[in-house]
Design a protein around this motif. Structure first.
Motif, PDB file in Angstrom:
ATOM      1  N   ILE A   1      20.113  -8.171 -24.096  1.00 19.42           N
ATOM      2  CA  ILE A   1      19.091  -7.471 -24.660  1.00 19.42           C
ATOM      3  C   ILE A   1      18.055  -7.251 -23.340  1.00 19.42           C
ATOM      4  CG2 ILE A   1      17.764  -9.063 -26.114  1.00 19.42           C
ATOM      5  CD1 ILE A   1      17.137  -6.751 -27.961  1.00 19.42           C
ATOM      6  N   VAL A   2      17.457  -6.268 -23.072  1.00 24.06           N
ATOM      7  CA  VAL A   2      16.339  -5.930 -22.224  1.00 24.06           C
ATOM      8  C   VAL A   2      14.935  -5.247 -23.467  1.00 24.06           C
ATOM      9  CG1 VAL A   2      15.232  -4.600 -20.584  1.00 24.06           C
ATOM     10  CG2 VAL A   2      17.659  -5.143 -20.379  1.00 24.06           C
ATOM     11  N   ASN A   3      13.975  -6.115 -23.703  1.00 22.15           N
ATOM     12  CA  ASN A   3      13.146  -5.721 -24.428  1.00 22.15           C
ATOM     13  C   ASN A   3      11.598  -6.552 -24.023  1.00 22.15           C
ATOM     14  OD1 ASN A   3      14.442  -8.136 -25.533  1.00 22.15           O
ATOM     15  ND2 ASN A   3      12.644  -8.291 -26.656  1.00 22.15           N
ATOM     16  N   ARG A   4      10.467  -6.123 -24.703  1.00 22.53           N
ATOM     17  CA  ARG A   4       9.468  -6.643 -24.660  1.00 22.53           C
ATOM     18  C   ARG A   4       9.292  -7.968 -25.238  1.00 22.53           C
ATOM     19  NH1 ARG A   4       6.323  -3.980 -21.111  1.00 22.53           N
ATOM     20  NH2 ARG A   4       5.245  -2.063 -21.654  1.00 22.53           N
ATOM     21  N   ALA A   5       8.368  -8.849 -25.294  1.00 24.73           N
ATOM     22  CA  ALA A   5       8.181 -10.205 -25.622  1.00 24.73           C
ATOM     23  C   ALA A   5       7.447 -10.668 -26.735  1.00 24.73           C
ATOM     24  CB  ALA A   5       7.874 -11.151 -24.582  1.00 24.73           C
ATOM     25  N   GLY A   6       7.430  -9.596 -27.732  1.00 23.15           N
ATOM     26  CA  GLY A   6       6.827  -9.807 -29.146  1.00 23.15           C
ATOM     27  C   GLY A   6       7.377 -11.165 -29.831  1.00 23.15           C
ATOM     28  N   ALA A   7       6.609 -12.073 -30.407  1.00 26.34           N
ATOM     29  CA  ALA A   7       7.092 -13.079 -31.045  1.00 26.34           C
ATOM     30  C   ALA A   7       8.165 -12.962 -31.947  1.00 26.34           C
ATOM     31  CB  ALA A   7       6.156 -14.168 -31.709  1.00 26.34           C
ATOM     32  N   SER A   8       8.128 -12.147 -32.797  1.00 23.03           N
ATOM     33  CA  SER A   8       9.013 -11.866 -33.750  1.00 23.03           C
ATOM     34  C   SER A   8      10.423 -11.463 -33.469  1.00 23.03           C
ATOM     35  CB  SER A   8       8.616 -10.811 -34.999  1.00 23.03           C
ATOM     36  OG  SER A   8       7.439 -11.430 -35.890  1.00 23.03           O
TER      37      SER A   8
ATOM     38  N   LEU B   1      11.586 -12.204 -30.570  1.00 22.16           N
ATOM     39  CA  LEU B   1      12.208 -13.280 -29.609  1.00 22.16           C
ATOM     40  C   LEU B   1      12.671 -14.413 -30.704  1.00 22.16           C
ATOM     41  CD1 LEU B   1       9.643 -14.149 -26.819  1.00 22.16           C
ATOM     42  CD2 LEU B   1      11.541 -12.439 -26.865  1.00 22.16           C
ATOM     43  N   ALA B   2      12.040 -14.395 -31.678  1.00 16.77           N
ATOM     44  CA  ALA B   2      12.872 -15.152 -32.817  1.00 16.77           C
ATOM     45  C   ALA B   2      14.004 -14.754 -33.399  1.00 16.77           C
ATOM     46  CB  ALA B   2      11.747 -15.415 -34.170  1.00 16.77           C
ATOM     47  N   GLU B   3      14.049 -13.213 -33.298  1.00 17.82           N
ATOM     48  CA  GLU B   3      15.474 -12.828 -33.890  1.00 17.82           C
ATOM     49  C   GLU B   3      16.720 -12.904 -32.723  1.00 17.82           C
ATOM     50  OE1 GLU B   3      14.437  -8.541 -34.597  1.00 17.82           O
ATOM     51  OE2 GLU B   3      12.938  -9.184 -36.107  1.00 17.82           O
ATOM     52  N   ILE B   4      16.333 -12.648 -31.641  1.00 23.12           N
ATOM     53  CA  ILE B   4      17.468 -12.702 -30.613  1.00 23.12           C
ATOM     54  C   ILE B   4      17.700 -14.230 -30.285  1.00 23.12           C
ATOM     55  CG2 ILE B   4      16.662 -10.551 -29.509  1.00 23.12           C
ATOM     56  CD1 ILE B   4      15.237 -12.219 -27.163  1.00 23.12           C
ATOM     57  N   THR B   5      16.792 -15.322 -30.459  1.00 18.76           N
ATOM     58  CA  THR B   5      17.360 -16.682 -30.376  1.00 18.76           C
ATOM     59  C   THR B   5      18.023 -17.004 -31.381  1.00 18.76           C
ATOM     60  OG1 THR B   5      15.009 -17.419 -31.044  1.00 18.76           O
ATOM     61  CG2 THR B   5      15.279 -17.339 -28.765  1.00 18.76           C
ATOM     62  N   SER B   6      17.683 -16.673 -32.531  1.00 21.30           N
ATOM     63  CA  SER B   6      18.420 -17.107 -33.734  1.00 21.30           C
ATOM     64  C   SER B   6      19.854 -16.688 -33.723  1.00 21.30           C
ATOM     65  CB  SER B   6      17.872 -16.535 -34.965  1.00 21.30           C
ATOM     66  OG  SER B   6      18.220 -15.045 -35.180  1.00 21.30           O
ATOM     67  N   LEU B   7      20.094 -15.630 -32.770  1.00 18.59           N
ATOM     68  CA  LEU B   7      21.607 -15.161 -32.629  1.00 18.59           C
ATOM     69  C   LEU B   7      22.015 -15.619 -31.265  1.00 18.59           C
ATOM     70  CD1 LEU B   7      20.880 -11.544 -33.911  1.00 18.59           C
ATOM     71  CD2 LEU B   7      22.407 -13.160 -35.105  1.00 18.59           C
ATOM     72  N   GLY B   8      21.236 -16.010 -30.571  1.00 18.57           N
ATOM     73  CA  GLY B   8      21.760 -16.770 -29.194  1.00 18.57           C
ATOM     74  C   GLY B   8      22.002 -15.694 -28.178  1.00 18.57           C
ATOM     75  N   ILE B   9      21.154 -14.504 -28.113  1.00 13.02           N
ATOM     76  CA  ILE B   9      21.375 -13.513 -27.239  1.00 13.02           C
ATOM     77  C   ILE B   9      20.625 -13.784 -25.957  1.00 13.02           C
ATOM     78  CG2 ILE B   9      21.036 -11.007 -27.093  1.00 13.02           C
ATOM     79  CD1 ILE B   9      20.974 -10.727 -29.948  1.00 13.02           C
ATOM     80  N   PRO B  10      21.274 -13.728 -24.917  1.00 13.79           N
ATOM     81  CA  PRO B  10      20.518 -13.829 -23.421  1.00 13.79           C
ATOM     82  C   PRO B  10      19.572 -12.433 -23.521  1.00 13.79           C
ATOM     83  CG  PRO B  10      22.765 -14.072 -23.293  1.00 13.79           C
ATOM     84  CD  PRO B  10      22.795 -13.438 -24.572  1.00 13.79           C
ATOM     85  N   SER B  11      18.433 -12.458 -22.809  1.00 13.88           N
ATOM     86  CA  SER B  11      17.688 -11.402 -22.483  1.00 13.88           C
ATOM     87  C   SER B  11      16.927 -11.294 -21.040  1.00 13.88           C
ATOM     88  CB  SER B  11      16.645 -11.601 -23.689  1.00 13.88           C
ATOM     89  OG  SER B  11      15.652 -12.914 -23.395  1.00 13.88           O
ATOM     90  N   ILE B  12      16.564 -10.010 -20.829  1.00 16.54           N
ATOM     91  CA  ILE B  12      15.545  -9.901 -19.646  1.00 16.54           C
ATOM     92  C   ILE B  12      14.307  -8.973 -20.512  1.00 16.54           C
ATOM     93  CG2 ILE B  12      15.282  -8.222 -17.668  1.00 16.54           C
ATOM     94  CD1 ILE B  12      18.448  -8.286 -17.350  1.00 16.54           C
ATOM     95  N   LEU B  13      13.303 -10.008 -20.174  1.00 15.09           N
ATOM     96  CA  LEU B  13      12.055  -9.660 -21.014  1.00 15.09           C
ATOM     97  C   LEU B  13      11.171  -9.139 -19.952  1.00 15.09           C
ATOM     98  CD1 LEU B  13      11.878 -12.988 -23.016  1.00 15.09           C
ATOM     99  CD2 LEU B  13      12.816 -10.902 -23.671  1.00 15.09           C
ATOM    100  N   ILE B  14      10.389  -8.117 -20.478  1.00 12.83           N
ATOM    101  CA  ILE B  14       9.376  -7.161 -19.734  1.00 12.83           C
ATOM    102  C   ILE B  14       8.251  -7.178 -20.637  1.00 12.83           C
ATOM    103  CG2 ILE B  14       8.860  -5.061 -18.605  1.00 12.83           C
ATOM    104  CD1 ILE B  14      11.950  -4.505 -18.760  1.00 12.83           C
ATOM    105  N   PRO B  15       7.381  -8.430 -20.210  1.00 11.94           N
ATOM    106  CA  PRO B  15       6.271  -8.478 -21.332  1.00 11.94           C
ATOM    107  C   PRO B  15       5.049  -7.537 -20.946  1.00 11.94           C
ATOM    108  CG  PRO B  15       6.540 -10.761 -19.702  1.00 11.94           C
ATOM    109  CD  PRO B  15       7.556  -9.608 -19.301  1.00 11.94           C
TER     110      PRO B  15
END
Length: 370
Positions: free
Chosen positions: A267-274, A276-290
């Motif tokens: 996933i490529v997305n912003r870095a809002g806390a909620s 991030l909680a969703e993607i880490t609960s599923l173990g998704i790697p990410s490219i974050l653009i705060p």
């Protein structure tokens, strides 16, 4: 259990509160809820749709520069405290929980002054002004990031729970995610999210890298533009290339985001806390653009927490280009070992039992009440 919830302004404050309510209702079906929010916040439209009783108070945040408006804010706060006390006396909650936003200030402060057990939940790596103020009065501070525990000196009790949105997402059906997109289950999905309102920088990068997508024909790219950027994005890519790449799907909004996330490989997305909680609960790697347009630059601090753990790569908005973003996607998706390592690190940060942990603390506090 009788529970008052408060949180407002953005979905990042509202949805964690609703996740707690959902878990509480699951564990204690006879629970009753009252949500106290702002008159003009998103919560005024979102919460009633969740069949939770809603009442509002008028409150605004402090200006960071000297302003007479701050005097009005203090007056609204004091009035909000009195209104909240009246609502709390009428509802008689066993516990009050605030999940962020200015509206929590008077509600949770009123609860503390009335001797009602109270909790605040901090989503971000760096605490906001309201939660820093409330932390001196509440019984428990719950944090999403373990390193945030030391940022609440003087608090009675601080616990690491993660973000309760993780509990909502972890059980999502990935097959339904594939089906809703019309994508074969054997195709990896790279999901790019500009947010509900869209993000200009991400949109420009997506348009500029569209010509490169043919180099990854075995991957489906799903770009959720936000309503503001849907039509302009379609026109810009078609103008640039003469057509949309066959492996690119552009959507204005996704209504079943948990299911789509469950089917996502990167996933490529912003870095809002909620989020991030969703993607880490599923173990998704990410490219974050705060997003650089947030208080205390908290999104970059959120993103760096994942980067430090090896779960994400971070691109700051001034450094974002279409080619650079595509190169990052290519590097992760074509390196199975790197993808697996990032996925493992992401899952290691996830707290899928977050909502349960918060409800457990709510029960503990309410049981001690005379």
């Amino acid at each position: 259990m009788r529970v008052v919830l408060s949180g407002g302004g953005t979905g990042g404050h509202i949805y964690p509160a609703l996740a707690v309510a959902s878990q509480c209702a699951l564990e204690e079906p006879n629970s009753e809820f009252l949500y106290i929010g702002g008159q003009k916040g998103l919560e005024s439209s979102i919460v009633p749709k969740a069949d939770i009783a809603f009442k509002s108070i008028e409150i605004t945040g402090f200006r960071r520069k000297l302003s007479f408006e701050n005097v009005k804010t203090v007056m609204r706060f004091l009035k909000g405290v009195q209104q909240s006390k009246q609502m709390l006396r009428e509802f008689k909650p066993d516990v009050v929980i605030g999940t962020g936003g200015y509206v929590c200030g008077p509600v949770v402060y009123a609860a503390a002054k009335l001797g009602i057990p109270s909790i605040i939940h901090e989503q971000n790596a760096v605490p906001g002004l309201t939660n820093r103020f409330l932390s001196k009065y509440v019984d428990t501070v719950a944090v999403s990031f373990e390193e945030s525990m030391s940022l609440f000196p003087g608090s009675k009790h601080v616990i690491f729970t993660g973000n309760p949105r993780a509990t909502t997402v972890v059980s999502a059906n990935r097959n339904k995610g594939y089906e809703s997109l019309g994508v074969s289950k054997d195709r990896p999905i790279v999901l790019l999210v500009g947010g509900s309102q869209g993000a200009r920088a991400i949109n420009e990068a997506m348009v500029n890298m569209a010509a490169e997508l043919g180099k990854l024909p075995d991957i489906t790219f799903v770009y959720v533009t936000g309503n503001n950027y849907y039509e302009p994005t379609l026109k810009a890519i078609e103008s640039k290339l003469g057509h949309l790449p066959g492996n690119l799907m552009i959507l204005p909004y996704v209504h079943n985001m948990p299911e789509v996330l469950a089917a996502t490989s990167l996933i490529v997305n912003r870095a809002g806390a909620s989020f991030l909680a969703e993607i880490t609960s599923l173990g998704i790697p990410s490219i974050l653009i705060p997003s650089p347009n947030v208080t205390n630059n908290h999104q970059e601090k959120n993103a760096r927490s994942l980067e430090k753990a090896g779960a994400a790569e971070v691109i700051l908005e001034p450094d974002l280009t279409g080619q650079g973003l595509f190169d990052g996607i290519l590097r992760i998706m074509k390196n199975a070992d790197l993808h697996a390592a990032m996925s493992s690190a992401s899952r290691g940060l996830g707290k899928p039992d977050s909502a349960q942990l918060i409800v457990e603390e709510m029960k503990r506090l309410s049981s001690k009440r005379p």
